[in-house]
Design a protein around this motif. Structure first.
Motif, PDB file in Angstrom:
ATOM      1  N   SER A 190       0.831  -1.207   0.000  1.00  0.00           N
ATOM      2  CA  SER A 190       0.000   0.000   0.000  1.00  0.00           C
ATOM      3  C   SER A 190       0.861   1.251   0.000  1.00  0.00           C
ATOM      4  CB  SER A 190      -0.931  -0.001   1.217  1.00  0.00           C
ATOM      5  OG  SER A 190      -1.815  -1.104   1.181  1.00  0.00           O
ATOM      6  N   SER A 191       1.989   1.191   0.694  1.00  0.00           N
ATOM      7  CA  SER A 191       2.911   2.330   0.729  1.00  0.00           C
ATOM      8  C   SER A 191       3.830   2.301  -0.478  1.00  0.00           C
ATOM      9  CB  SER A 191       3.744   2.291   2.012  1.00  0.00           C
ATOM     10  OG  SER A 191       2.920   2.410   3.160  1.00  0.00           O
TER      11      SER A 191
ATOM     12  N   ASP B 264       6.786   0.108  -5.338  1.00  0.00           N
ATOM     13  CA  ASP B 264       6.317  -0.346  -4.031  1.00  0.00           C
ATOM     14  C   ASP B 264       7.514  -0.769  -3.179  1.00  0.00           C
ATOM     15  OD1 ASP B 264       7.047  -2.927  -4.831  1.00  0.00           O
ATOM     16  OD2 ASP B 264       5.158  -3.836  -4.219  1.00  0.00           O
TER      17      ASP B 264
ATOM     18  N   SER C 122      -2.697   5.169  -2.990  1.00  0.00           N
ATOM     19  CA  SER C 122      -3.059   3.828  -3.451  1.00  0.00           C
ATOM     20  C   SER C 122      -4.564   3.745  -3.669  1.00  0.00           C
ATOM     21  CB  SER C 122      -2.629   2.787  -2.427  1.00  0.00           C
ATOM     22  OG  SER C 122      -3.472   2.833  -1.288  1.00  0.00           O
TER      23      SER C 122
ATOM     24  N   VAL D 131      -4.143   4.840   0.868  1.00  0.00           N
ATOM     25  CA  VAL D 131      -2.900   5.060   1.607  1.00  0.00           C
ATOM     26  C   VAL D 131      -2.042   6.066   0.849  1.00  0.00           C
ATOM     27  CG1 VAL D 131      -0.796   3.997   2.493  1.00  0.00           C
ATOM     28  CG2 VAL D 131      -2.977   2.767   2.615  1.00  0.00           C
TER      29      VAL D 131
ATOM     30  N   SER E  63       1.503   8.137   0.323  1.00  0.00           N
ATOM     31  CA  SER E  63       2.952   8.228   0.530  1.00  0.00           C
ATOM     32  C   SER E  63       3.417   9.535  -0.084  1.00  0.00           C
ATOM     33  CB  SER E  63       3.676   7.049  -0.133  1.00  0.00           C
ATOM     34  OG  SER E  63       3.164   5.804   0.319  1.00  0.00           O
TER      35      SER E  63
END
Length: 397
Positions: free
Chosen positions: A205-206, A230, A301, A305, A307
């Motif tokens: 997800s990050s 990822d 995402s 999520v 980043s």
């Protein structure tokens, strides 16, 4: 009456379907990367398309099996032609010669995030029909397939522990075959499991965002190259949103740090991660960004999520577009730019009666002009807020 000179064409001639041939098989994934590294229940469709050796659809009801290294296949078997009506025997998608299932994210999950999927179906080996009779003859060349296997480590060969489909030698009037193995065939032409493998990414997800600014060109730094991947170095999930924006932290210079791409909207550029297994590279341009400003890149995402990574503009060595020397005529002025250093900038002339520099119109002095007054020489010294200096030897003629 038989007459060899009389010919006719048939309008009702039909071509029967044959078994799937290996060279006519292909596999496709709806999404090559899904947010499945730590999230259960994310889906992607997987479709196997088949045809016989002449390119005709295979018979409706041909079964296709799917096995996966990670997650689960829903269902593990599908049939060409769609759903068969038991009352009429009619298929819902008759003649489509393909079928689809879904892979769903869940345990097990390979540590590298790459999940191998194998699809296979009973078919036949390819051969070269040298005499065009549409059947295999013993002297003709053929592709001797080993048993279908799932190459989990993607090294192109079968390794102990990898899944393989058992199969016995094909019955043949051309000789006696041996039991096939994943890397060796049975030695005779005949039936075989046609197969294709695909890889899907169970993305984290990050995201990791890395990059570097492009070199200074013509006294200006105006580009950032960055890559999004990822946590395993694969693509982030298909459909993730990437947003790039310029952050102006040197407003005193009177210039805004702005993105220069044509699709910039309200100071931002938006991208969507395309279908890929690999990291996504990007290049963005910007204007009037100075040391102290920054470019921010964020990735969201499909699950929400976020980043984020800041790229502060680097402090380059203090120089100017004038170089180390400038020659002007009396009453002439010339415009220059400061390159590098930390704004604001101040200017000093060793002999202001000959020439002097003025950067007040730029606010922080990043743009300046040298004014020639009388014949002679002078030294212009530019000093940034960190105490670094650049010197221009001015000759007025």
């Amino acid at each position: 009456v038989s007459n060899a000179l009389v010919q006719t064409d048939s309008s009702v001639l039909s071509i029967a379907s044959g078994r799937p041939a290996q060279s006519r098989v292909s596999i496709a994934l709806e999404k090559l990367a899904i947010e499945g590294n730590s999230v259960d229940g994310v889906l992607s469709a997987v479709t196997l398309s088949l045809a016989d050796r002449q390119g005709n659809p295979v018979p409706d009801g041909t079964a296709v099996n799917f096995v996966t290294e990670g997650g689960v296949m829903i269902p593990p078997v599908c049939y060409t032609g769609g759903t068969r009506d038991p009352a009429t025997g009619v298929y819902s998608a008759a003649g489509n010669s393909q079928c689809s299932v879904q892979i769903r994210s869940q345990n097990p999950r390979p540590t590298n995030g790459r999940v191998s999927i194998l699809a296979y179906s009973p078919g036949e080996e390819d051969f070269v029909d040298a005499n065009f009779n549409n059947v295999y003859d013993c002297v003709e060349t053929f592709t001797d397939l080993g048993t279908a296997y799932r190459d989990d480590n993607e090294n192109g060969t079968f390794d102990t522990g990898e899944f393989a489909v058992p199969r016995v030698a094909s019955p043949s009037s051309c000789g006696t075959g041996v039991s096939p193995l994943p890397m060796t065939g049975d030695g005779v032409w005949g039936t075989a499991d046609v197969r294709r493998q695909a890889v899907i990414i169970f993305s984290s997800s990050s995201a990791l965002i890395s990059g570097a600014f492009q070199a200074v060109v013509g006294g200006v730094r105006n580009g950032l190259d960055f890559v999004v991947n990822d946590l395993n170095g694969n693509s982030v999930a298909t459909g993730s949103e990437v947003v790039v924006k310029g952050v102006d932290r040197t407003s005193s210079n009177g210039e805004g740090c702005a993105l220069s791409a044509p699709n910039a909207d309200a100071g931002r550029i938006r991208y969507v991660i395309a279908n890929s297994l690999s990291p996504a590279p990007f290049t963005v341009g910007f204007t009037d960004c100075k040391a102290g400003d920054l470019i921010n890149v964020s990735v969201t995402s499909p699950g929400g999520v976020i980043s984020s990574q800041d790229f502060p503009l680097p402090i380059d060595t203090l120089t100017t577009t004038a170089g180390t020397a400038s020659t002007l005529n009396v009453n002439q002025s010339q415009d220059y730019r400061v390159v590098g250093g930390v704004a604001p900038f101040t200017f000093y002339s060793s002999n202001s009666s000959v020439a002097y520099a003025d950067g007040s119109f730029a606010g922080d002095g990043s743009r300046f002009s040298i004014y020639a007054r009388t014949v002679g020489t002078a030294t212009i010294t530019i000093t940034d807020s960190a105490g670094a200096t650049a010197v221009i030897a001015v000759t007025v003629q």
